[in-house]
Design a protein around this motif. Sequence first.
Motif, mmCIF file in Angstrom:
data_model
loop_
_atom_site.group_PDB
_atom_site.id
_atom_site.type_symbol
_atom_site.label_atom_id
_atom_site.label_comp_id
_atom_site.label_asym_id
_atom_site.label_seq_id
_atom_site.Cartn_x
_atom_site.Cartn_y
_atom_site.Cartn_z
ATOM 1 N N VAL A 1 0.822 -1.208 0.000
ATOM 2 C CA VAL A 1 0.000 0.000 0.000
ATOM 3 C C VAL A 1 0.853 1.254 0.000
ATOM 4 C CG1 VAL A 1 -1.761 1.279 1.256
ATOM 5 C CG2 VAL A 1 -1.883 -1.207 1.130
ATOM 6 N N SER A 2 1.897 1.271 0.843
ATOM 7 C CA SER A 2 2.747 2.456 0.896
ATOM 8 C C SER A 2 3.445 2.688 -0.426
ATOM 9 C CB SER A 2 3.780 2.306 2.012
ATOM 10 O OG SER A 2 4.573 1.147 1.805
ATOM 11 N N GLY A 3 3.800 1.599 -1.129
ATOM 12 C CA GLY A 3 4.475 1.740 -2.421
ATOM 13 C C GLY A 3 3.564 2.332 -3.476
ATOM 14 N N VAL A 4 2.324 1.826 -3.561
ATOM 15 C CA VAL A 4 1.374 2.344 -4.541
ATOM 16 C C VAL A 4 1.031 3.792 -4.221
ATOM 17 C CG1 VAL A 4 -0.910 2.068 -5.565
ATOM 18 C CG2 VAL A 4 0.419 0.044 -4.935
ATOM 19 N N ALA A 5 0.798 4.081 -2.923
ATOM 20 C CA ALA A 5 0.475 5.451 -2.523
ATOM 21 C C ALA A 5 1.625 6.403 -2.819
ATOM 22 C CB ALA A 5 0.126 5.492 -1.036
ATOM 23 N N GLY A 6 2.841 5.864 -2.843
ATOM 24 C CA GLY A 6 4.016 6.681 -3.145
ATOM 25 C C GLY A 6 4.265 6.858 -4.625
ATOM 26 N N GLY A 7 3.394 6.308 -5.468
ATOM 27 C CA GLY A 7 3.524 6.500 -6.908
ATOM 28 C C GLY A 7 3.923 5.267 -7.687
ATOM 29 N N ALA A 8 4.163 4.136 -7.007
ATOM 30 C CA ALA A 8 4.568 2.905 -7.697
ATOM 31 C C ALA A 8 3.325 2.158 -8.181
ATOM 32 C CB ALA A 8 5.399 2.029 -6.766
ATOM 33 N N TYR A 9 2.602 2.781 -9.105
ATOM 34 C CA TYR A 9 1.346 2.186 -9.588
ATOM 35 C C TYR A 9 1.575 0.909 -10.381
ATOM 36 C CZ TYR A 9 -0.506 6.742 -8.263
ATOM 37 O OH TYR A 9 -0.847 7.857 -7.552
ATOM 38 N N ILE B 1 -8.245 4.515 -7.807
ATOM 39 C CA ILE B 1 -6.835 4.532 -7.408
ATOM 40 C C ILE B 1 -6.399 5.945 -7.037
ATOM 41 C CG2 ILE B 1 -4.468 4.187 -8.232
ATOM 42 C CD1 ILE B 1 -5.656 1.946 -10.067
ATOM 43 N N ALA B 2 -6.785 6.917 -7.853
ATOM 44 C CA ALA B 2 -6.421 8.313 -7.587
ATOM 45 C C ALA B 2 -7.030 8.784 -6.271
ATOM 46 C CB ALA B 2 -6.874 9.203 -8.741
ATOM 47 N N TRP B 3 -8.295 8.437 -6.032
ATOM 48 C CA TRP B 3 -8.958 8.847 -4.790
ATOM 49 C C TRP B 3 -8.288 8.223 -3.571
ATOM 50 C CZ3 TRP B 3 -11.515 5.614 -1.300
ATOM 51 C CH2 TRP B 3 -12.164 6.285 -0.250
ATOM 52 N N ARG B 4 -7.990 6.928 -3.634
ATOM 53 C CA ARG B 4 -7.362 6.238 -2.504
ATOM 54 C C ARG B 4 -5.970 6.792 -2.234
ATOM 55 N NH1 ARG B 4 -7.644 3.791 2.369
ATOM 56 N NH2 ARG B 4 -6.576 1.785 2.465
ATOM 57 N N THR B 5 -5.227 7.059 -3.274
ATOM 58 C CA THR B 5 -3.879 7.609 -3.102
ATOM 59 C C THR B 5 -3.935 8.981 -2.440
ATOM 60 O OG1 THR B 5 -3.062 6.412 -5.045
ATOM 61 C CG2 THR B 5 -1.787 8.320 -4.321
ATOM 62 N N SER B 6 -4.855 9.808 -2.904
ATOM 63 C CA SER B 6 -5.000 11.136 -2.317
ATOM 64 C C SER B 6 -5.385 11.045 -0.846
ATOM 65 C CB SER B 6 -6.057 11.927 -3.091
ATOM 66 O OG SER B 6 -6.305 13.176 -2.484
ATOM 67 N N THR B 7 -6.309 10.130 -0.523
ATOM 68 C CA THR B 7 -6.756 9.965 0.864
ATOM 69 C C THR B 7 -5.620 9.507 1.768
ATOM 70 O OG1 THR B 7 -8.988 9.408 0.094
ATOM 71 C CG2 THR B 7 -8.408 8.781 2.342
ATOM 72 N N ALA C 1 -3.213 0.259 13.094
ATOM 73 C CA ALA C 1 -2.208 0.884 13.950
ATOM 74 C C ALA C 1 -0.910 1.137 13.216
ATOM 75 C CB ALA C 1 -1.953 -0.011 15.167
ATOM 76 N N SER C 2 -0.798 0.580 12.002
ATOM 77 C CA SER C 2 0.440 0.734 11.246
ATOM 78 C C SER C 2 0.490 2.017 10.443
ATOM 79 C CB SER C 2 0.614 -0.461 10.289
ATOM 80 O OG SER C 2 0.605 -1.664 10.991
ATOM 81 N N ILE C 3 -0.511 2.887 10.610
ATOM 82 C CA ILE C 3 -0.582 4.071 9.782
ATOM 83 C C ILE C 3 0.637 4.967 9.946
ATOM 84 C CG2 ILE C 3 -1.826 5.427 11.502
ATOM 85 C CD1 ILE C 3 -2.295 5.468 7.685
ATOM 86 N N THR C 4 1.253 4.928 11.134
ATOM 87 C CA THR C 4 2.447 5.753 11.344
ATOM 88 C C THR C 4 3.708 5.059 10.880
ATOM 89 O OG1 THR C 4 2.665 4.898 13.598
ATOM 90 C CG2 THR C 4 1.419 6.958 13.310
ATOM 91 N N ASN C 5 3.580 3.818 10.439
ATOM 92 C CA ASN C 5 4.742 3.072 9.954
ATOM 93 C C ASN C 5 4.361 2.398 8.645
ATOM 94 O OD1 ASN C 5 7.071 1.642 9.547
ATOM 95 N ND2 ASN C 5 6.751 0.197 11.227
ATOM 96 N N ALA C 6 4.413 3.164 7.566
ATOM 97 C CA ALA C 6 3.932 2.677 6.267
ATOM 98 C C ALA C 6 4.678 1.453 5.794
ATOM 99 C CB ALA C 6 4.051 3.795 5.227
ATOM 100 N N ASN C 7 5.942 1.301 6.218
ATOM 101 C CA ASN C 7 6.723 0.153 5.749
ATOM 102 C C ASN C 7 6.204 -1.162 6.310
ATOM 103 O OD1 ASN C 7 8.551 1.588 4.172
ATOM 104 N ND2 ASN C 7 9.832 2.094 5.931
ATOM 105 N N SER C 8 5.394 -1.100 7.352
ATOM 106 C CA SER C 8 4.876 -2.334 7.941
ATOM 107 C C SER C 8 3.574 -2.783 7.294
ATOM 108 C CB SER C 8 4.670 -2.145 9.450
ATOM 109 O OG SER C 8 3.607 -1.244 9.684
ATOM 110 N N TRP C 9 3.015 -1.988 6.415
ATOM 111 C CA TRP C 9 1.772 -2.383 5.765
ATOM 112 C C TRP C 9 2.006 -3.639 4.933
ATOM 113 C CZ3 TRP C 9 -0.102 3.000 3.608
ATOM 114 C CH2 TRP C 9 -0.368 3.842 4.708
#
Length: 317
Positions: A129-137, A302-308, A199-207
């Motif tokens: 999730v963190s990768g896609v949200a970071g632009g790795a579509y 995808i765009a909406w989820r990434t923005s959120t 609870a992992s929201i503060t640690n995106a790498n753990s998603w």
Amino acid sequence: MDDNPNAPVCYRHPQKETYVRCARCDRPICPDCMNQASVGFQCPECVREGQKSVRRPRTALGAVGGSGMVTKTLVGINVAVFLLGLVWAASLGGVGNVLGGDTTPLHYLGSLWAPPYSDIVVEGLGIKVSGVAGGAYYRLLTSMFLHYGVIHLLFNMYVLWVIGQYLERELGPLRYLGLYLLSGLGGNVLTYLLADTGASITNANSWAWTAGASGCIFGLFGAMVLINRKLGRDMSGVYVILGLNLVITFLPGTNISWTGHIGGLLTGLALGAALAYAPRANRAMIQTVAFVGVLVVFVGLIAWRTSTLNTLLSSIT
């Protein structure tokens, strides 16, 4: 006795005398060039020209039919990616990265479902999730060609081989490939939308990350249900297999991405409706609109989820 110098010769083999002529063009042809026709014989050129004017038979869904080449190619790509993943993991740390440090036969057999090397490959190309949200579509596409071990790969490829060739023959290569890819994307989009950051929201790498061709497979099942109902074919076997897979999907402790399966199934049902029930007069236009429309919806989600997600991360950092 000398050969008759005035005897006709084959137009393709001038050294051969012949008194047989092509029924269409009237050129002399020898036995090597004769092709049996409804009346007389025809030369190779006339046979080829005649074949061009013959319309190839179409399936009930308007497809010329497929040779199964797309299915074979998809299976080949999945297997090749799996093998390349083994090489990649080994190059990063030798056999230990492939078998988890324990190279005993018993450990290897136990790791056929999800060997440690999978984490290395899937973390790089799966739906993180963190990768896609970071632009790795690209992860939304590459993940559908990754698998957690040999059993995972073999099961998906067996099902793809069986139902894929059937659907490719009924739909034709292009529509079948579109169904496969959009179904896989649909499963991945739903996974991206419903991924529990908790609870992992503060640690995106753990998603967590996910991967597999199961979304594609479930999409093919969904489309096949509607197509076979439209064609009046027996569906009992399909319902049993699909039902068993759905039960397994929701069994506790299986660690299966239910979102990938359900997202693929829903996409397959939506596209299957357009493939099976589009009126014959406007079939191509309606099906094109359906495929493009589904893709546009996915891009928007995808765009909406990434923005959120990015807004949420920004608010806590």
